[in-house]
Every structure is written in C-alpha cells, then in structure tokens.
Design an enzyme around this catalytic site. Structure first.
Site, short mmCIF file in Angstrom:
data_model
loop_
_atom_site.label_atom_id
_atom_site.label_comp_id
_atom_site.label_asym_id
_atom_site.label_seq_id
_atom_site.Cartn_x
_atom_site.Cartn_y
_atom_site.Cartn_z
N HIS A 22 -7.12 -2.70 9.92
CA HIS A 22 -7.88 -3.20 8.76
C HIS A 22 -8.34 -4.64 8.93
O HIS A 22 -9.24 -5.09 8.22
CB HIS A 22 -7.04 -3.08 7.49
CG HIS A 22 -6.71 -1.67 7.12
ND1 HIS A 22 -7.66 -0.78 6.71
CD2 HIS A 22 -5.53 -1.00 7.12
CE1 HIS A 22 -7.08 0.40 6.45
NE2 HIS A 22 -5.78 0.28 6.70
N GLU B 19 1.45 9.46 7.31
CA GLU B 19 0.76 9.05 6.08
C GLU B 19 -0.19 10.11 5.53
O GLU B 19 -1.12 9.79 4.78
CB GLU B 19 0.02 7.73 6.31
CG GLU B 19 -0.75 7.62 7.59
CD GLU B 19 -1.11 6.18 7.95
OE1 GLU B 19 -0.86 5.26 7.15
OE2 GLU B 19 -1.66 5.98 9.05
N ASP C 79 -1.33 5.27 1.98
CA ASP C 79 -2.19 6.30 2.55
C ASP C 79 -1.69 7.69 2.19
O ASP C 79 -2.50 8.59 1.90
CB ASP C 79 -2.26 6.15 4.07
CG ASP C 79 -3.35 5.20 4.50
OD1 ASP C 79 -4.52 5.45 4.17
OD2 ASP C 79 -3.04 4.21 5.18
#
Length: 260
Positions: A45, A149, A175
């Site tokens: 990210h 996730e 997630d």
C-alpha cells in the site's frame, strides 16, 4: 548473542513491530531507538521506489530493528525486496497451497526455490558474499509470512501452512472482514468466528500467527488470543499522538479564553 527475530518467533516469544507505508528513514530510526523488534515496510500500500525501499532497510539495520517487507503483487517484488536486504517478506492474499508454493519459489534459492541468483546487490554485500554459503544463509535466515485474509484462505489454512518454507501465518483482519462482506470492520460475529478458527487451527498445527493492531488495547488482545507477532499501524500511532496533543492545545485555548 542476541536472538534474531526468526529465533524469537520459533521460540514463540512475543514480538512487536510497526507497519510503515511512508518513506521516512527518520521514523525508522525512532522506531528502532524505541525498542520495537521489527518494521514492516509496506510496499503493498505504500509508495516506495526501490532505492527508497533499500534506504529504509539500511536504516533499520543501523538501529537494530529487523526489516520485513510486505511485498506488492508485482511478480518481481519479492526478488527486489530480498536483494535490497529484507530479512523477511509478508505476501498478501495467499489463498491456496499453489500460491504459497509460488511465494516460496520466488523467495528461496535452489533447491528450495527458484530465486534469481546474483551477488552484485546489497544483500550479498555487493559481491563480498557469494556462492553456496550466501545461498544457504539466505534460505535459512529468511522469514516467509503468508497473509490469510479471505474466506478461501481460511478454508485452505492447513494446506497453505503445510508448504515447506512458509514460516508463519499473518491474519489480515481488515481484508478478511471486507472479503466476507463486512466493510465496516472485523467486529462482526462471523468475522470473529473466522479469526478464532485461524488461531485454533494454528495452535493445532503449531504454527506461529501474526496480525495487525490499530491500538495498544487491540495489540494486547491479539497477544492474548495467541499471536506472537503484532504489527501496529504507524499512521494510527501518529494520528493518535497528533490528535492527543491537538486536543490538549485546544483545551488550553478555551481555558485562556474563559479567563479573559
């Protein structure tokens, strides 16, 4: 000699770190001086060039905090992180045994994997470390962490963790919640049941579990559930500190206005 992060995890000692997606060697230094065990440089990210990634890793080593990289979905991301000197990788969205095998292949040198061999990069001290000794030490010392996730990953947990070279499961609770259809966080009963099932499966298999925390309270809760590796969100820490100081300042301003 002080234990490595890998050795602490193998001994099931609790370790703490910080996720950081902001390019700041200075913050890495402060985290090291503060006593954290590891930093997760968030290349999934975060916005890092490969040279910036290398500088973050280099800084971590200077202050004695283990550099882990959460890699991106680019197929070269694992290779790039390890050649820069990362001591471990966190691989997002590992949903099947086959995906776990591919992660290990990209991370490990033969005969365990298919990582590209070179000695000119930082991890090999720019050619000062080479040959069989470098390959063996790299394979032995590296942490490969699979992110669990999605509901598919939860269902395939035992198969994923059976792959040689996968060292730890990382529970991505946000997630997981989103992928289960709950967009407002993992507090829903169904999500919590899935999380509990992961901890139970991991305990049965003797697999260490890591996870993420946004607050000190959540951090303590995850340790109590069985996590040995907890990464606190760096921006959450900064926001909390900034807001606290700003509120104090605002309160002082109001008091001063009342006295006038």
């Amino acid at each position: 000699m002080e234990k490595t992060l890998r050795e602490k995890i193998e001994n099931r000692e609790k370790v703490a770190g910080v996720f950081l997606g902001i390019y700041s060697p200075a913050i890495v230094e402060m985290l090291g001086y503060s006593g954290f065990d590891f930093i997760v440089i968030d290349d999934e990210h975060g916005a890092f060039s490969y040279s910036e990634l290398e500088n973050m890793i280099r800084t971590a080593e200077l202050v004695g905090i283990t550099p882990i990289v959460r890699v991106s979905y680019d197929t070269s991301s694992i290779q790039k992180a390890l050649d820069r000197g990362a001591k471990g990788i966190q691989v997002p969205m590992v949903n099947t045994k086959e995906e776990a095998i591919q992660a290990v292949k990209r991370a490990k040198f033969p005969p365990l994997g298919e990582r590209g061999a070179a000695f000119s990069h930082r991890a090999a001290h720019y050619g000062k470390k080479a040959g069989e000794e470098f390959f063996e030490s790299s394979n032995k010392g590296l942490l490969v962490i699979a992110h669990i996730e999605t509901p598919t990953a939860v269902a395939n947990f035992e198969e994923i963790m059976s792959v040689p070279g996968i060292d730890m499961a990382f529970l991505g609770s946000t997630d997981l919640s989103v992928n289960m259809g709950y967009l407002d966080g993992p507090h829903h009963l169904a999500v919590q049941e899935a999380i509990s099932s992961i901890y139970k499966k991991a305990e049965k298999l003797n697999v260490p579990v890591g996870t993420v925390a946004g607050t000190q309270e959540v951090m303590s809760q995850e340790y109590e559930k069985g996590a040995v590796y907890v990464g606190v969100v760096g921006t959450a820490m900064l926001n909390s500190a900034f807001s606290s100081f700003a509120k104090t300042a605002e309160s002082c301003k109001k008091k001063e206005q009342l006295l006038k």
